[in-house]
Design an enzyme around this catalytic site. Structure first.
Site, PDB file in Angstrom:
ATOM      1  N   HIS A   1     -38.698  29.611  25.140  1.00 38.63           N
ATOM      2  CA  HIS A   1     -39.703  28.916  24.327  1.00 38.63           C
ATOM      3  C   HIS A   1     -40.129  27.572  24.904  1.00 38.63           C
ATOM      4  CE1 HIS A   1     -39.936  31.476  20.696  1.00 38.63           C
ATOM      5  NE2 HIS A   1     -38.669  31.737  20.912  1.00 38.63           N
TER       6      HIS A   1
ATOM      7  N   LYS B   1     -47.375  19.674  12.844  1.00 38.90           N
ATOM      8  CA  LYS B   1     -46.378  20.290  13.713  1.00 38.90           C
ATOM      9  C   LYS B   1     -45.266  19.272  13.934  1.00 38.90           C
ATOM     10  CE  LYS B   1     -49.666  20.809  16.781  1.00 38.90           C
ATOM     11  NZ  LYS B   1     -49.604  22.234  17.031  1.00 38.90           N
ATOM     12  N   ARG B   2     -44.208  19.705  14.577  1.00 41.93           N
ATOM     13  CA  ARG B   2     -43.110  18.795  14.908  1.00 41.93           C
ATOM     14  C   ARG B   2     -43.658  17.591  15.670  1.00 41.93           C
ATOM     15  NH1 ARG B   2     -39.788  19.570  19.588  1.00 41.93           N
ATOM     16  NH2 ARG B   2     -40.820  21.594  19.769  1.00 41.93           N
TER      17      ARG B   2
ATOM     18  N   LYS C   1     -46.624  17.027  22.265  1.00 43.22           N
ATOM     19  CA  LYS C   1     -47.661  17.534  21.360  1.00 43.22           C
ATOM     20  C   LYS C   1     -48.769  16.502  21.155  1.00 43.22           C
ATOM     21  CE  LYS C   1     -44.510  20.739  19.042  1.00 43.22           C
ATOM     22  NZ  LYS C   1     -45.157  22.023  19.378  1.00 43.22           N
TER      23      LYS C   1
ATOM     24  N   THR D   1     -48.044  28.584  17.147  1.00 40.33           N
ATOM     25  CA  THR D   1     -48.449  29.566  16.137  1.00 40.33           C
ATOM     26  C   THR D   1     -49.247  28.879  15.035  1.00 40.33           C
ATOM     27  OG1 THR D   1     -46.275  29.336  15.076  1.00 40.33           O
ATOM     28  CG2 THR D   1     -46.590  31.219  16.552  1.00 40.33           C
TER      29      THR D   1
ATOM     30  N   LYS E   1     -52.516  30.271  12.784  1.00 43.72           N
ATOM     31  CA  LYS E   1     -52.649  30.223  11.325  1.00 43.72           C
ATOM     32  C   LYS E   1     -53.912  29.480  10.910  1.00 43.72           C
ATOM     33  CE  LYS E   1     -47.646  29.947  11.260  1.00 43.72           C
ATOM     34  NZ  LYS E   1     -46.538  29.003  11.327  1.00 43.72           N
TER      35      LYS E   1
END
Length: 814
Positions: A359, A550-551, A556, A658, A662
């Site tokens: 991952h 998100k985290r 990110k 993901t 969504k």
């Protein structure tokens, strides 16, 4: 006297079943039942039907001696179970009707169920989607994890700071678990290994401590089928609850010390690993659930087949990331030490049984453990790992004689500095198949971090692009859009998401576009209410809702989003009458408790929001919001209400994503880099229906190789310089002007590892394109519909079918 009677429902009706559970299970008169009691009773009705399906399906699989897949994961972020169960059982309408007699709404009682605190981010939500799809596709399957009592943590924001609280989701129990008191296994730690005098005898592990793993099952229903998946979670229980002698002597702390020492294994998801004790606890967690799971798998297999000789024919064990990687050594220990297999056949069986999903592309994120720690906690396993490594490196030596660099890179042991066991390498060597989770990610795995393994075993690597379950992320989360799609396409799309492509033609239908955007407007009103309820901030639902949830992590690039927010704020002040498109920039996510930089980014988001949201010159032109304690239930409101989906990781760092799926499935347009699954989303929705910006993965690599100099970008871009200078000088932290100087210095002088400054100009320009398109409501609606229509390939049903056919070789059962 209070009248406790009401009209008696028909004996076999759902309302009657609810009332029986109110009386006999909950212990309350039906007329006096409140929302919590009703939630529990309705859950019991659904549980009873799911239990029937579970028993029937498990018996059928056992009778058929079916090959099963066992999915091992540290996280299963399943969220609330009631809505999922009612949807799968097609009981929503009947339950809503029965609750009317109690003057309650279904959505109100569902809100009283706590989210199951069994995960944190995409890894756990992916695992939950996979279990849903395993059931829907009909695979004989088990998920295995830990029954965390508190989860990772509940997040609040106080003065801009993330504050971590216990998340006691099990405080009042849960109707969704099935305790299995007859199923428990010993899990051992520490001690030493004795060498018997006979060379043919196996070593003896003299452990220093032991904990019992007790089983608790959650049943995960499928859609359009009576098949279910089982999620088996393990709770740690000390073999002796307390030291009774110490207790009777008045030493109550010492009396409970033994119990706490072992039972803390299943207390908290991802304990803080910034201390030696925290790191040891995390390793114990990983071994605890992996050992219990593999013991359970072997026990089930022996009960059905009476021999382990056919174990590879009937068992597929999948490692979801490296957290359960110690399972490779554990299966070898069980086969050799406890079941009498010699090394070579045991190793051949092990490699046929395991498969592994990677991952991450970031070498620093690949899990490793100090040799000394594994020696202390799992001495027998370290011996097994050393032997696996010895034989593996002999193979590498035969392939490339004398190439010591090749062997060093492949070795399961990193010899540079403190000797460490590389868990990803162990997973690869012990598995028959290794997959990435998007096309780019899988390509980069074999080109970069695992290039040497790919040279050795080119056929071992493959791709399995992630997916999400449309049942949770569209049918349940967005009933308005679901009804509109049902009207246009029927209901078969719920189990065949490819049928959504027929919506492309609807983008040209003015009436459909109007109704589509009316649903979006209603969802934005729900999201605006959530924002006000959780933060006190009032936003205008007519604004563009720009979402990054998100985290919180540097790769990110939430910080890049903040730089755009500050840029926008300064531009509005400079040109207040420029016809700005009103925008709400919404963040949500948790930072790991020991991740100081991520927590500082959360504080900066808050501080920028405090200034912008309270500046009367700005009004509704710009609002900045951080919703605390992000989880599945909050996501189910955010995803349908989003207009713009921020997927802005540095190219080559995000394995898949993901959340991007969504959000697009719910009609949000993506602004993102060509990274992870963004690439495949772009290919499926069309280049004109997504906003891609920034450096490509090969360009990122080239920039770094050439010696990236962010200071040059800073000095050459006055707009960027002004933004960074304002943050560094305390414009958003007047009480502590130097608060964010280290954060800005990390960009200018610390190398800007994730290339925020390199992508800044393109990102801001692309946000201008977003504004221009959103002003054209018809054009935006067409593109939003095109995004929904293009989401067919991103169903987790498709992903699971591919896993079953190409990796697990497990066939669906009727």
């Amino acid at each position: 006297m209070t009248n406790l009677t009401q009209p008696t429902p028909a004996p076999d009706s759902l309302a009657a079943r609810v009332e029986r559970h109110l009386l006999h299970t909950v212990g309350v008169a039906p007329a006096q039942a409140g929302p919590v009691e009703l939630m529990t009773a309705v859950s019991q009705v659904a549980r009873a039907e799911l239990s029937r399906r579970w028993v029937v399906g498990d018996a059928a699989d056992s009778a058929a001696k079916a090959r099963r897949v066992y999915y091992l994961s540290m996280e299963f972020l399943i969220g609330r179970s009631l809505g999922n169960a009612l949807s799968a059982l097609e009981l929503n309408t009947a339950v809503a009707g029965s609750l009317g007699a109690h003057a309650q709404k279904l959505e109100d009682i569902q809100a009283h169920e706590p989210d199951a605190a069994l995960g944190n981010g995409g890894l756990g939500r992916l695992a939950a989607c996979f279990l849903d799809s395993m059931a829907s596709v009909g695979l004989p399957s088990y998920g295995y994890g830990i029954r965390y009592e508190f989860g990772m943590f509940a997040q609040s924001i106080q003065g801009g700071r993330q504050i971590e609280h216990p998340d006691p989701w099990l405080d009042d129990g849960t109707p969704w678990e099935f305790p299995r008191p007859g199923i428990h296994y010993p899990v051992r730690f520490g001690g030493w290994v004795e060498r018997p005098e006979s060379p043919d005898a196996v070593p003896v592990w003299r452990h220093a401590g032991m904990v019992n793993a007790k089983a608790y099952d959650h049943v995960i229903p499928g859609a359009g089928t009576e098949r279910v998946s089982t999620l088996r979670l393990w709770k740690a229980a000390a073999p002796a609850h307390i030291d009774l002698h110490a207790f009777n002597s008045g030493d109550y702390a010492r009396a409970a010390e033994f119990k706490n020492e072992f039972e803390n294994i299943s207390w908290v998801l991802y304990p803080n690993d910034s201390t030696p004790a925290g790191r040891e606890l995390r390793l114990r967690q990983e071994y605890f659930f992996t050992s219990a799971s593999i013991q359970d798998i072997l026990a089930r297999h022996l009960a059905e087949h009476g021999t382990l000789a056919n174990l590879p024919d009937k068992v597929a064990i999948h490692l979801n990331d490296t957290h359960p990687a110690i399972g490779v050594a554990e299966l070898m220990r069980l086969l050799v030490d406890e079941h009498g297999y010699s090394w070579a056949p045991a190793w051949a069986m092990t490699q046929k049984i395991f498969s592994y999903t990677n991952h991450t592309l970031m070498p620093e994120a690949l899990e490793t453990w100090p040799v000394s720690l594994i020696q202390h906690v799992l001495p027998r396993h370290l011996e097994i790992i050393f032997r696996i490594n010895q034989e593996f490196l002999a193979l590498a030596q035969a392939l490339r004689p004398g190439d010591m660099g090749f062997q060093r890179r492949l070795s399961l042991i990193d010899e540079g500095g403190e000797r460490r066991v590389r868990m990803a390498n162990l997973s690869i060597v012990g598995s028959h198949t290794v997959n990435g989770v998007s096309k780019l990610h899988s390509d980069l795995l074999v080109e970069t971090i695992f290039a040497d393994f790919a040279a050795l075993w080119p056929d071992r690597f493959t791709n399995m692009t992630n997916g999400v379950t449309p049942r949770r992320w569209l049918t349940q989360a967005n009933p308005g859009l679901t009804a509109l799609i049902d009207e246009a396409l029927g209901q078969d799309w719920r189990r065949n998401l490819d049928l959504l492509q027929s919506l492309r033609a609807k983008a040209d239908d003015a009436d459909f576009r109007q109704r589509f955007m009316a649903v979006k407007a209603q969802n934005k009103q729900r999201l605006a209410a959530l924002i006000h309820r959780t933060t006190g901030i009032t936003v205008n639902p007519a604004s563009l809702f720009d979402v990054q949830v998100k985290r919180i992590h540097e790769y990110k690039r939430q910080l890049l989003n903040v730089l755009h927010a500050v840029t926008r704020y300064r531009a509005i002040l400079a040109q207040p009458n420029a016809g700005w498109q009103p925008r709400v920039i919404l963040f949500a996510g948790k930072a790991a408790s020991s991740y100081t930089t991520a927590k500082n980014i959360i504080r900066l988001i808050h501080d920028v929001g405090q200034v912008v949201n309270n500046d009367p010159r700005i009004g509704d032109k710009l609002k900045i919001v951080f919703i605390p304690n992000y989880g599945v239930s909050i996501a189910e409101t955010i995803m349908p209400g989003a207009d713009l989906s921020e997927q802005i990781s540095t190219a080559g760092t995000e394995a898949s994503g993901t959340g991007n799926m969504k959000l697009a499935l719910n009609g949000a347009l993506t602004i993102g880099t060509d990274d992870g699954a963004n690439i495949e989303i772009r290919q499926n929705v069309g280049d004109d229906n997504i906003f891609i910006f920034g450096k490509l993965a090969h360009e990122v690599a080239a920039i770094r190789a050439a010696g990236y100099q962010p200071m040059r970008i800073y000095e050459s871009n006055p707009q960027l310089k002004a933004v960074l200078d304002s943050i560094a000088a305390g414009a958003f932290s007047p009480d502590e002007p130097a608060r964010y100087r280290p954060l800005i210095d990390s960009l200018l002088w610390g190398g800007d590892h994730y290339l925020l400054l390199a992508d800044y100009e393109a990102y801001v320009a692309t946000q201008g394109r977003v504004d221009a398109l959103y002003r054209d409501a018809e054009a935006w609606a067409r593109k939003a519909i095109a995004n929904v229509a293009g989401m067919g390939p991103f169903s987790s049903d498709r992903t699971i079918r591919e896993y079953a056919e190409r990796i697990w070789h497990v066939k669906p059962q009727a």
